[in-house]
Write an enzyme that holds these catalytic residues in place. Structure first.
Site, PDB file in Angstrom:
ATOM      1  N   ALA A 257      -9.391 -20.530  28.748  1.00 37.40           N
ATOM      2  CA  ALA A 257      -9.301 -19.174  29.299  1.00 37.40           C
ATOM      3  C   ALA A 257      -7.884 -18.772  29.683  1.00 37.40           C
ATOM      4  O   ALA A 257      -7.103 -19.578  30.193  1.00 37.40           O
ATOM      5  CB  ALA A 257     -10.210 -19.003  30.515  1.00 37.40           C
ATOM      6  N   GLY A 258      -7.582 -17.510  29.425  1.00 31.32           N
ATOM      7  CA  GLY A 258      -6.347 -16.898  29.885  1.00 31.32           C
ATOM      8  C   GLY A 258      -5.202 -16.834  28.899  1.00 31.32           C
ATOM      9  O   GLY A 258      -4.209 -16.154  29.144  1.00 31.32           O
TER      10      GLY A 258
ATOM     11  N   ASN B 225     -11.085 -17.569  22.814  1.00 32.26           N
ATOM     12  CA  ASN B 225     -12.102 -16.646  22.327  1.00 32.26           C
ATOM     13  C   ASN B 225     -11.506 -15.240  22.220  1.00 32.26           C
ATOM     14  O   ASN B 225     -11.205 -14.762  21.132  1.00 32.26           O
ATOM     15  CB  ASN B 225     -13.338 -16.653  23.220  1.00 32.26           C
ATOM     16  CG  ASN B 225     -14.549 -16.024  22.542  1.00 32.26           C
ATOM     17  OD1 ASN B 225     -15.682 -16.245  22.930  1.00 32.26           O
ATOM     18  ND2 ASN B 225     -14.351 -15.226  21.500  1.00 32.26           N
TER      19      ASN B 225
ATOM     20  N   LYS C  82     -20.888 -27.239  27.854  1.00 31.14           N
ATOM     21  CA  LYS C  82     -19.754 -26.603  28.538  1.00 31.14           C
ATOM     22  C   LYS C  82     -20.326 -25.938  29.784  1.00 31.14           C
ATOM     23  O   LYS C  82     -21.037 -24.941  29.698  1.00 31.14           O
ATOM     24  CB  LYS C  82     -19.072 -25.578  27.637  1.00 31.14           C
ATOM     25  CG  LYS C  82     -17.865 -24.913  28.267  1.00 31.14           C
ATOM     26  CD  LYS C  82     -17.152 -24.044  27.222  1.00 31.14           C
ATOM     27  CE  LYS C  82     -15.930 -23.373  27.837  1.00 31.14           C
ATOM     28  NZ  LYS C  82     -16.312 -22.178  28.619  1.00 31.14           N
TER      29      LYS C  82
END
Length: 259
Positions: free
Chosen positions: A183-184, A205, A95
């Site tokens: 993300a977000g 996460n 990643k």
């Protein structure tokens, strides 16, 4: 069932392994969600001896490891970290993260493309963390990336989809590439929305690790991802500006007249 990097998978939810109150709680969340891919920072694994328990716990999970280059800010750093990760974790998956701004944690598009080009040539399956910028994503695909990981919003913000138009455009323009929102996202409903748009998977996460109950939240996200995907595959009806009767009027003894 879907495939990524030559691996057949059932779950379309990926989880990060940082920020949990304890390693055991992280493990429980992974199991509760039925996750099959977890991300891990190489830098954490190279930290002092006390982290051995964390590493042993990761190896005990029935998951594929996706090491990342978190903390890198240059091509050289990221490439060297990726090479070390391949040796340590015995995987060609990486990643790729190269941060360009410490405030927004927005990736550096120029360094990202350069690093991806090098790593693809070295045989890596590159999972680039990127923005929703169409041109950047095209350059990454041109560099050989089969997977794209655009953000929905800045890392850890929990704001959900900030640019739905751009994300939908990515899905339309790259139908053969695997698109994973990274993300977000902050709520299960965000994940369902992403999956309804046709994205292949979601990586989380903070939304799970920092929840009041990470285990319950992980299970909730797993159901949302599954429901959103089924909605996409089932073919959702289009929104209308006016009502449409669901009960036929055939055989009725009266007619409804327009006002």
């Amino acid at each position: 069932m879907w495939a990524i990097g030559g691996v057949q998978l059932n779950s379309r939810l990926l989880l990060g392994t940082a920020q949990y109150p304890s390693p055991q709680l992280m493990s429980d969340a992974v199991k509760a969600a039925g996750v099959e891919i977890i991300t891990v920072s190489l830098r954490r694994q190279l930290s002092p001896q006390k982290e051995n328990y964390f590493w042993d716990l990761l190896r005990s999970l029935p998951c594929h490891l996706l090491p990342n280059t978190a903390g890198c800010s240059s091509v050289k750093e990221a490439v060297n970290t990726a090479r070390a990760a391949r040796e340590l974790f015995n995987t060609h998956w990486i990643k790729l993260e190269i941060i360009g701004d410490e405030y927004t944690l927005q990736p550096n598009p120029f360094e990202l493309v350069n690093a991806a080009t090098i790593l693809v040539k070295e045989g890596f399956e590159v999972f680039p963390y990127c923005t929703e910028d169409l041109i950047l994503c095209q350059r990454l695909v041109d560099a050989g990336c089969r997977v794209l990981m655009p953000w929905a919003a800045p890392i850890g913000s929990g704001r959900g989809l900030m640019n739905t138009y751009a994300l939908q455009l990515l899905r339309e323009r790259f139908p053969k590439n695997i698109l994973i929102i990274d993300a977000g996202l902050g709520r299960p409903s965000h994940a369902a929305q992403v999956m309804e748009m046709g994205f292949d998977a979601v990586l989380l996460n903070s939304a799970v690790a920092l929840a009041m109950d990470p285990v319950v939240m992980a299970a909730g996200f797993a159901k949302a991802v599954e429901g959103g995907r089924l909605g996409y595959e089932g073919g959702m009806i289009k929104a209308r500006n006016v009502a449409k009767a669901t009960t036929p009027l055939i055989g009725k003894p009266f007619l409804i007249e327009k006002p």
